[in-house]
Design an enzyme around this catalytic site. Structure first.
Site: not given
Ligand code: NAD
Length: 475
Positions: A154, A268, A278, A338, A345
């Site tokens: 992010e 580091l 995450c 950060k 979160r």
């Molecule tokens: P987020 O909470 O920002 O977004 C998830 C979205 O999914 C929400 O907008 C929610 O409304 C939607 N959603 C939930 N259930 C749904 C459904 N049934 N149909 C349609 N939409 C639905 O989450 P995020 O930060 O984007 O993370 C998503 C995944 O990616 C997680 O598993 C996370 O661990 C992984 N990830 C996140 C990051 C990061 O930096 N945020 C980086 C790499 C991987």
């Protein structure tokens, strides 16, 4: 290629915009109608560099947003699942959002479709997805399941996506692998970087490593990567605590360690611990998975414990600097976990502010991007939100720095001194320099470096009177 992405959060919105930028025809689906409406109106629910530009460039053309899953999924060659996988009490990730999306996909696909796990999920999830598809009357030949973990950070998510270090494809059929390669082809054949709209990241490899493996290994790569990075942060935080005890300087220690090419400088950086959606979740999920498989990954328990201790040690420093905390007015700079993001979160900044409030402090908080998101989770009669860093500092007994935003490293110390009731700074991100703070008359605490006390300030004043340029801070 026609692509559907389910989930329009930090990952789904970035992946959607970037795939459109690479030339694909993308529909991003979210069950949250408010989010979708905002995106359709060109408003982004998150703060992310370059995302507004990509949205303006592609929305309504190659990039669409909808709440309807069935239509776009039925027409897409690949469906990326990018919904949340938040932690359960047990430490395991809650996979019910993934499960529910898979069931919807099962009812929607019409032709052979590749179902792609973009969400971070534990090893063997692809097996569960496959099983769920079959239970919903889908034949093995109707679909493939691929793990394609996402490594974006992010704050630099768009650049990370378009100029990645590696692309991991966990697939069990060559048909699905070839389709995934086609999706990422403009990155792999360097054609995107020949005429890029998003500036090339010079430090990224010209061609990323393409790692093609089985789905379980791909799932493991993601969890193990995040667990390793969290371990690196906890490791240097633990070293910083020893450093404080022996009056060393953690910055020099980090340089000394990090210049070893086997170790490297990145991550580091001592501070108040890792946070975000995450690392905490993925460390506990990886631990839970290992435990379930019969292996106790106790190293990860220590990683978590050190991370928590780091917050407690910071609050202890605030106490040391202020003697008592009840009714003290604290300026808190930073709410996001950060710099560069509005994501709060699991933010250590939020956790520390909660602890200060519990100690009876009055807190005035400022963050360049995360104020609105923080307001949803952090409320108290004794907490107010300021519109600028200096407004937060106005008449405060002390300043605490909790998030590593660049602008906090560039604060005008003269203005800080004028605003604060007392020149006391507790810096949880080592953004400022102890010698400079001593010379400027501040009592200054940081992480892994000796504190600047009133005696140092007096010595600095005297040295300045004698024409000395540098004051070395030693306990
Ligand atoms: P987020 O909470 O920002 O977004 C998830 C979205 O999914 C929400 O907008 C929610 O409304 C939607 N959603 C939930 N259930 C749904 C459904 N049934 N149909 C349609 N939409 C639905 O989450 P995020 O930060 O984007 O993370 C998503 C995944 O990616 C997680 O598993 C996370 O661990 C992984 N990830 C996140 C990051 C990061 O930096 N945020 C980086 C790499 C991987």
């Amino acid at each position: 290629m026609k692509i559907a992405i389910v989930g329009s959060g930090y990952v789904g919105s970035v992946a959607g915009a970037c795939f459109a930028e690479l030339g694909h025809d993308v529909t991003v689906i979210d069950s949250d109608a408010r989010k979708v409406q905002a995106l359709q109106n060109g408003q982004l629910p998150i703060h992310e560099q370059y995302l507004p530009e990509l949205l303006a460039r592609h929305a309504g053309k190659r990039l669409h947003f909808t709440t309807d899953l069935r239509g776009p999924v039925s027409q897409s060659a690949a469906v990326f699942i990018a919904v949340g996988t938040p932690p359960l009490e047990s430490g395991e990730p809650d996979l019910s959002y993934v499960d529910s999306v898979v069931r919807e996909i099962a009812g929607a696909i019409q032709n052979y479709t590749v179902i792609v796990e973009k969400s971070t999920v534990p090893a063997l999830t692809s097996e569960w997805i496959r099983r769920t598809m079959r239970l919903h009357n889908r034949h093995e030949t109707d679909f493939d399941v691929v793990s394609n973990p996402e490594f974006l950070r992010e704050g630099t998510a768009v650049a990370d996506f378009l100029y990645p270090d590696r692309i991991v494809i966990g697939s069990s059929t060559s048909r699905a692998t070839e389709l995934m390669k086609e999706i990422y082809q403009p990155i792999m054949d360097k054609s995107y970087r020949k005429n890029p709209f998003i500036p090339v990241v010079q430090s990224a490899p010209v061609v990323p490593d393409l790692i093609v493996t089985d789905p379980s290994s791909a799932e493991l790569i993601k969890h193990a990567s995040n667990a390793f990075l969290a371990m690196k942060i906890s490791f240097i935080n633990a070293v910083s605590n020893v450093c404080e005890a022996v009056r060393g300087n953690i910055e020099d220690v980090c340089k000394g360690i990090g210049t070893d090419s086997r170790i490297g400088q990145k991550f580091l950086r001592p501070g108040i611990g890792y946070g975000g959606s995450c690392f905490p979740k993925d460390v506990s999920a990886f631990r839970a998975l290992s435990s379930k498989c019969g292996y106790e990954f106790s190293l990860l328990k220590d990683v978590e414990q050190i991370n928590l201790t780091q917050q407690l040690r910071f609050v202890a420093k605030v106490k040391e600097a202020l003697w008592t905390l009840r009714n003290k007015r604290i300026a808190a700079l930073g709410l996001a976990y950060k710099g560069g993001t509005d994501d709060v979160r699991e933010s250590p900044a939020i956790a520390i502010i909660e602890r200060l409030l519990a100690e009876g402090c009055q807190v005035v908080a400022f963050d360049p991007a995360a104020k609105e998101k923080a307001r949803e989770v952090l409320r108290s009669d004794r907490l107010t939100y300021a519109d600028s860093a200096y407004e937060a500092m106005d008449d405060a007994d002390a300043l605490v720095i909790l998030t590593d935003w660049d602008e906090f490293a560039r604060l005008d110390v003269g203005k800080m001194r004028d605003a604060l009731r007392h020149p006391i700074v507790i810096d949880g991100r080592n953004l400022l320099k102890p010698d400079r703070m001593a010379a400027e008359g501040f009592i200054y605490y940081s992480v892994g470096r000796s504190a600047v006390t009133l005696d140092h300030v007096a010595a600095a004043k005297q040295a300045a009177g004698n024409g000395a340029q540098v004051v070395e801070v030693k306990k």
